[in-house]
Scaffold this motif. Structure first.
Motif, PDB file in Angstrom:
ATOM      1  N   ASP A  40      68.474  80.730  89.816  1.00 28.23           N
ATOM      2  CA  ASP A  40      67.262  80.008  90.216  1.00 28.23           C
ATOM      3  C   ASP A  40      67.532  78.498  90.246  1.00 28.23           C
ATOM      4  O   ASP A  40      67.051  77.788  91.138  1.00 28.23           O
ATOM      5  CB  ASP A  40      66.114  80.307  89.251  1.00 28.23           C
ATOM      6  N   MET A  41      68.291  78.011  89.265  1.00 28.80           N
ATOM      7  CA  MET A  41      68.619  76.595  89.218  1.00 28.80           C
ATOM      8  C   MET A  41      69.456  76.197  90.440  1.00 28.80           C
ATOM      9  O   MET A  41      69.188  75.167  91.083  1.00 28.80           O
ATOM     10  CB  MET A  41      69.379  76.257  87.935  1.00 28.80           C
ATOM     11  N   LEU A  42      70.442  77.007  90.775  1.00 32.79           N
ATOM     12  CA  LEU A  42      71.254  76.726  91.961  1.00 32.79           C
ATOM     13  C   LEU A  42      70.392  76.772  93.226  1.00 32.79           C
ATOM     14  O   LEU A  42      70.574  75.956  94.136  1.00 32.79           O
ATOM     15  CB  LEU A  42      72.412  77.710  92.054  1.00 32.79           C
ATOM     16  N   SER A  43      69.453  77.714  93.272  1.00 32.60           N
ATOM     17  CA  SER A  43      68.556  77.803  94.430  1.00 32.60           C
ATOM     18  C   SER A  43      67.733  76.531  94.573  1.00 32.60           C
ATOM     19  O   SER A  43      67.533  76.027  95.684  1.00 32.60           O
ATOM     20  CB  SER A  43      67.630  79.017  94.286  1.00 32.60           C
ATOM     21  N   ASN A  44      67.255  76.002  93.456  1.00 32.55           N
ATOM     22  CA  ASN A  44      66.465  74.771  93.505  1.00 32.55           C
ATOM     23  C   ASN A  44      67.309  73.585  93.962  1.00 32.55           C
ATOM     24  O   ASN A  44      66.828  72.727  94.720  1.00 32.55           O
ATOM     25  CB  ASN A  44      65.853  74.487  92.130  1.00 32.55           C
ATOM     26  N   LEU A  45      68.563  73.534  93.521  1.00 30.67           N
ATOM     27  CA  LEU A  45      69.456  72.467  93.972  1.00 30.67           C
ATOM     28  C   LEU A  45      69.705  72.581  95.470  1.00 30.67           C
ATOM     29  O   LEU A  45      69.749  71.579  96.185  1.00 30.67           O
ATOM     30  CB  LEU A  45      70.778  72.526  93.206  1.00 30.67           C
TER      31      LEU A  45
END
Length: 230
Positions: free
Chosen positions: A186-191
Motif C-alpha cells: 500500500d505504501m509503494l502504491s501511494n508513492l
C-alpha cells in the motif's frame, strides 16, 4: 516519457572452473514509462532477479541494449554506474540491506554521504522521507531494535530520500508476514500515485496484483506483458 528501455537483453553466467554456462536472460525486450507501477513476475530461476540486478546497474549484460533516461548503460564506466545507482535508482531489498547497529536516520541519510550533501540538508531530507513512510518517531532508534515491517519502511525511506526517477523493489514483502506485506505494498502504491515509477520483482501473484502492469518471465524470456486495462 520513457524511463527505461531494454531490447534483446541477454545475460550468460559462465562458471569459473568448467561446467555448463547458463543463459539467464534471452532477448528480453520491454520499456517502462514515467509513472508506471510494474511487477516483474516468475518462478525461481526465471531470470527476474538477474534482470533486476541489470536494471539496478548492479550487474552488466552480454548482449542487447539498456537505456535508463536515455543513457546507454553499456557505455557507462563502473564509476558512472555507481553514480547512477546512487542518484537515479532507489533500491528496496528483501533483506532490507540496512546497517543494524546504526540509527534509522543514519541509514536513510546514507546515500547522501556519497555525494557530499551538507549534513543539514541530509538531515532535513531524511526527516521528510521518514515522515512520508510514517516512522519519524523511530529516527533515533537502532535498526536492530525494529520489526521487519519497520525495517522495510526504513529501506523505502532510504530509497526515496534523493527523489530517484525509479524505485526497484526486490521481493519487498518476502521477509514479512502477510498483513505487514500488504501495508508495504500500500505504501509503494501511494508513492506511485505521487508519480514515482516503481518496478516490483516478485513470485507472488497477490503482490503483483497491486501493480498496474505484470511482466512475466520464464526461462529467461518474457512470456507475457499485461496491463490492467487490457
Amino acid at each position: 516519457m520513457t524511463v527505461l528501455e531494454v531490447e534483446n537483453l541477454k545475460k550468460i553466467y559462465r562458471p569459473r572452473f568448467g561446467g555448463n554456462q547458463v543463459q539467464a536472460l534471452s532477448k528480453v525486450t520491454f520499456s517502462v514509462e514515467e509513472g508506471e507501477y510494474v511487477a516483474i513476475m516468475g518462478p525461481s530461476g526465471s531470470g527476474k532477479s538477474t534482470l533486476l540486478h541489470i536494471l539496478g546497474a548492479l550487474d552488466r549484460y552480454d548482449e542487447g541494449d539498456y537505456f535508463l533516461d536515455g543513457q546507454d548503460m553499456n557505455q557507462c564506466s563502473d564509476k558512472e554506474l555507481a553514480k547512477i545507482r546512487n542518484d537515479s535508482i532507489g533500491l528496496v531489498m528483501q533483506d532490507f540491506a540496512l546497517l543494524g547497529d546504526k540509527t534509522v536516520i543514519f541509514n536513510v541519510m546514507l546515500p547522501m554521504f556519497f555525494d557530499h550533501t551538507p549534513f543539514k540538508d541530509m538531515k532535513r531530507l531524511a526527516e521528510i522521507a521518514l515522515q512520508e513512510t510514517g516512522i519519524s518517531n523511530l529516527k533515533n532508534k537502532k535498526v536492530n531494535q525494529l520489526s521487519g515491517g519497520q525495517k522495510q519502511r526504513v529501506s523505502i525511506a532510504r530509497a526515496i530520500v534523493k527523489r530517484p526517477m525509479l524505485i526497484l523493489a526486490d521481493e519487498p514483502t518476502g521477509a514479512l508476514d502477510s498483513k505487514t506485506g500488504i501495508e508495504i505494498m500500500d505504501m509503494l502504491s501511494n508513492l506511485n500515485k505521487e508519480g514515482i515509477t516503481i518496478i516490483v520483482v516478485t513470485h507472488d501473484r497477490d503482490i503483483a496484483s497491486f501493480c498496474h502492469r505484470q511482466i512475466t518471465l520464464a526461462d529467461g524470456k518474457v512470456i507475457s506483458d499485461i496491463t490492467d486495462d487490457e
